[in-house]
Design an enzyme around this catalytic site. Structure first.
Site, mmCIF file in Angstrom:
data_model
loop_
_atom_site.group_PDB
_atom_site.id
_atom_site.type_symbol
_atom_site.label_atom_id
_atom_site.label_comp_id
_atom_site.label_asym_id
_atom_site.label_seq_id
_atom_site.Cartn_x
_atom_site.Cartn_y
_atom_site.Cartn_z
ATOM 1 N N HIS A 150 1.015 -1.217 -0.075
ATOM 2 C CA HIS A 150 0.065 -0.057 0.008
ATOM 3 C C HIS A 150 0.834 1.276 0.005
ATOM 4 O O HIS A 150 1.631 1.312 0.779
ATOM 5 C CB HIS A 150 -0.802 0.204 1.390
ATOM 6 C CG HIS A 150 -1.907 1.221 1.271
ATOM 7 N ND1 HIS A 150 -3.066 1.199 0.436
ATOM 8 C CD2 HIS A 150 -1.802 2.374 1.652
ATOM 9 C CE1 HIS A 150 -3.679 2.362 0.706
ATOM 10 N NE2 HIS A 150 -2.891 3.091 1.315
ATOM 11 N N ASP A 177 -14.569 3.888 7.755
ATOM 12 C CA ASP A 177 -13.498 4.648 7.131
ATOM 13 C C ASP A 177 -14.036 5.392 5.754
ATOM 14 O O ASP A 177 -13.661 6.519 5.567
ATOM 15 C CB ASP A 177 -12.317 3.914 6.714
ATOM 16 C CG ASP A 177 -11.086 4.562 5.902
ATOM 17 O OD1 ASP A 177 -10.742 5.670 6.818
ATOM 18 O OD2 ASP A 177 -10.928 4.172 4.967
ATOM 19 N N ARG A 227 -13.352 13.814 5.893
ATOM 20 C CA ARG A 227 -12.114 14.458 6.260
ATOM 21 C C ARG A 227 -11.711 15.217 4.902
ATOM 22 O O ARG A 227 -11.117 16.246 5.157
ATOM 23 C CB ARG A 227 -10.883 13.487 6.472
ATOM 24 C CG ARG A 227 -11.285 12.704 8.057
ATOM 25 C CD ARG A 227 -10.488 11.639 8.090
ATOM 26 N NE ARG A 227 -9.012 12.046 7.783
ATOM 27 C CZ ARG A 227 -8.174 10.957 7.256
ATOM 28 N NH1 ARG A 227 -8.596 9.551 7.076
ATOM 29 N NH2 ARG A 227 -6.774 11.136 7.251
ATOM 30 N N SER A 246 -6.911 4.792 9.379
ATOM 31 C CA SER A 246 -7.769 4.632 7.828
ATOM 32 C C SER A 246 -6.961 3.475 6.931
ATOM 33 O O SER A 246 -7.863 2.387 6.571
ATOM 34 C CB SER A 246 -7.747 6.164 7.090
ATOM 35 O OG SER A 246 -8.206 5.898 5.788
ATOM 36 N N LYS A 305 -8.275 -0.853 6.565
ATOM 37 C CA LYS A 305 -8.869 -1.369 5.142
ATOM 38 C C LYS A 305 -7.771 -2.572 5.016
ATOM 39 O O LYS A 305 -8.429 -3.436 4.445
ATOM 40 C CB LYS A 305 -8.679 -0.528 4.011
ATOM 41 C CG LYS A 305 -9.774 0.835 4.071
ATOM 42 C CD LYS A 305 -9.862 1.792 2.971
ATOM 43 C CE LYS A 305 -8.540 2.848 3.396
ATOM 44 N NZ LYS A 305 -8.774 4.018 3.036
HETATM 45 N N1 URA Z 1 -5.109 7.164 2.143
HETATM 46 C C1 URA Z 1 -6.070 6.584 2.916
HETATM 47 O O1 URA Z 1 -6.681 5.379 2.715
HETATM 48 N N2 URA Z 1 -6.488 7.149 4.003
HETATM 49 C C2 URA Z 1 -5.963 8.380 4.355
HETATM 50 O O2 URA Z 1 -6.314 8.899 5.424
HETATM 51 C C3 URA Z 1 -5.053 8.849 3.701
HETATM 52 C C4 URA Z 1 -4.544 8.178 2.704
#
Ligand code: URA
Length: 433
Positions: free
Chosen positions: A92, A171, A178, A193, A197
């Site tokens: 990621h 999220d 956000r 966040s 995931k």
């Molecule tokens: N990517 C994400 O999935 N969440 C964030 O808060 C910032 C970048």
């Protein structure tokens, strides 16, 4: 079990004054927000208090667990090929300009027998989305069911698809809030966040690419390192073997930012070519993923040159109804920006390039908006290269001529041409875990 209704005014005040929230309070806030009983104005106020006051390790862990518990958690442990269990490992990136690394990296790592489940998102703002890029390939579809995803992982070993709505729905809702309330840039909120995931996705191991620099959420190395350490700890505590590289995002990656232009550059890398920095980062992340997945004694550069990674790419695209041989979309309008003076390109501002690509139509300003597959920016020289007045610096690609001027204006100060300049060092600045 759902937690009781939170006293939101009390919770917001406690965080505003720098006090630690209890696990019970955090669960009640996340459950209430997901269910709709905590209204967005109160959640925004709490998010802003978190931006300013931060969170303790306990709070971040509780916040992440509550978001994870808001949806399903996939279990990929039973994956098999030819009667043997498959090891899953994912990557990621915290997001950057020209960051197309998922495209060559996923099939490259899968070509060594690991299973790579890449649940990706769409772009919002100046950083591009992996799904938007891949959708420039004719026929390719992002939406797979959980069964289709598992079948493709077992068969091809590589899948890049959209995260389903039932993975960490808290999220999804919080990120959208956000994004419009100036509360993205917070280490606890970004870490929870991303990790909610990634843990929900069910991968066995995870390699994080945490970006630092002008085109990243974290502009300083120290903040990127703190973000990386927080995420590595969250992943490790949840049983996901997690490690991170901290990589430079002060200049955009490669030579292109946009959708089809980034697919084209990724295919060059899979064919054994491509820009040096994209190849370097792809290989650095591949080495980490292979090690995390228990594959040792191989040099991932080999499968870029011998065609195996390309074979896996073609199979991965075809498995999602895409045609890897179809020509990529071309823009209706091209516009060139040339160098105003002789000299050396001493800096190229990632944020300005990302915003120019976005202004040309490659990105969206609201969730759900359509993007243009052909839009983007390519640059013809890298930092440290010498130019002469009148040489091509940028080519702008767009379907909508009206968009050109603002993008040209945005690029005006993006490239700094000086008497001297140095070639950039390695993209890899550090590692955690
Ligand atoms: N990517 C994400 O999935 N969440 C964030 O808060 C910032 C970048």
């Amino acid at each position: 079990m759902a937690a009781g209704a939170p006293d939101m005014v009390g919770v917001i005040g406690a965080k505003r004054d720098g006090r630690e929230l209890s696990g019970e309070q955090i669960r009640a806030v996340i459950d209430g927000f997901t269910a709709g009983s905590v209204p967005p104005e109160q959640m925004s106020a709490l998010a802003m208090a978190i931006v300013f006051q931060g969170m303790s390790r306990h709070e971040i862990a509780d916040w992440t667990s509550a978001m994870l518990a808001s949806g399903v958690r996939l279990d990929l442990r039973g994956l098999q090929r030819d009667g043997r269990g498959l090891t899953t490992v994912d990557k990621h990136s915290t997001g950057g300009v020209g960051d197309k690394i998922t495209l060559p990296l996923t099939p490259l790592v899968a070509s060594y027998g690991l299973a790579v489940p890449q649940l990706s998102g769409r772009g919002l703002g100046h950083t591009g989305g992996t799904l938007d890029k891949l959708e420039s390939i004719r026929g390719w579809r992002a939406d797979l069911t959980a069964d289709e995803m598992s079948a493709q992982l077992a068969d091809v070993g590589a899948v890049v698809c959209a995260a389903t709505a039932d993975l960490a729905p808290a999220d999804r809702k919080l990120y959208a809030l956000r994004d419009v309330t100036g509360t993205v840039a917070s280490i606890p909120l970004i870490a929870s966040s991303i990790m909610s995931k990634k843990i929900a996705e069910g991968t066995g191991a995870l390699v994080l690419d945490v970006k630092a620099g002008s085109g990243a959420f974290m502009t300083s190395y120290e903040d990127a390192e703190r973000l990386a350490a927080t995420m590595v700890e969250l992943g490790t505590d949840a049983g996901v073997a997690t490690r991170a590289l901290i990589t430079d995002m002060s200049t955009p990656l490669g030579r292109s930012a946009g959708n089809a232009v980034e697919v084209a550059e990724s295919v060059e890398v899979l064919a054994g070519g491509g820009p040096d920095d994209v190849v370097e980062l792809t290989l650095a992340l591949a080495r980490e993923m292979l090690a995390a997945g228990g594959v040792t004694g191989v040099d991932p550069a080999e499968n870029l040159t011998n065609g195996r990674a390309m074979d896996t790419w073609r199979a991965m695209i075809a498995a999602q109804s895409g045609d890897p041989d179809a020509p990529l979309p071309t823009p209706r309008h091209l516009h060139e920006v040339v160098a105003p003076a002789d000299g050396v390109l001493s800096a190229l501002d990632a944020l300005a390039v990302g915003e120019a690509a976005w202004l040309l139509g490659a990105g969206r300003s609201r969730p759900g908006e359509a993007v243009s597959a052909a839009a983007g920016v390519t640059w013809h020289i890298g930092v440290g290269d010498r130019v002469r007045r009148g040489d091509r610096l940028f080519t702008l690609h767009t379907d909508d001529e009206q968009r050109l001027q603002r993008a040209v204006d945005r690029l005006e100060r993006a490239a700094v041409i000086a008497a001297d300049g140095e070639s950039p060092g390695s993209r890899v600045l550090g590692r955690v875990g």
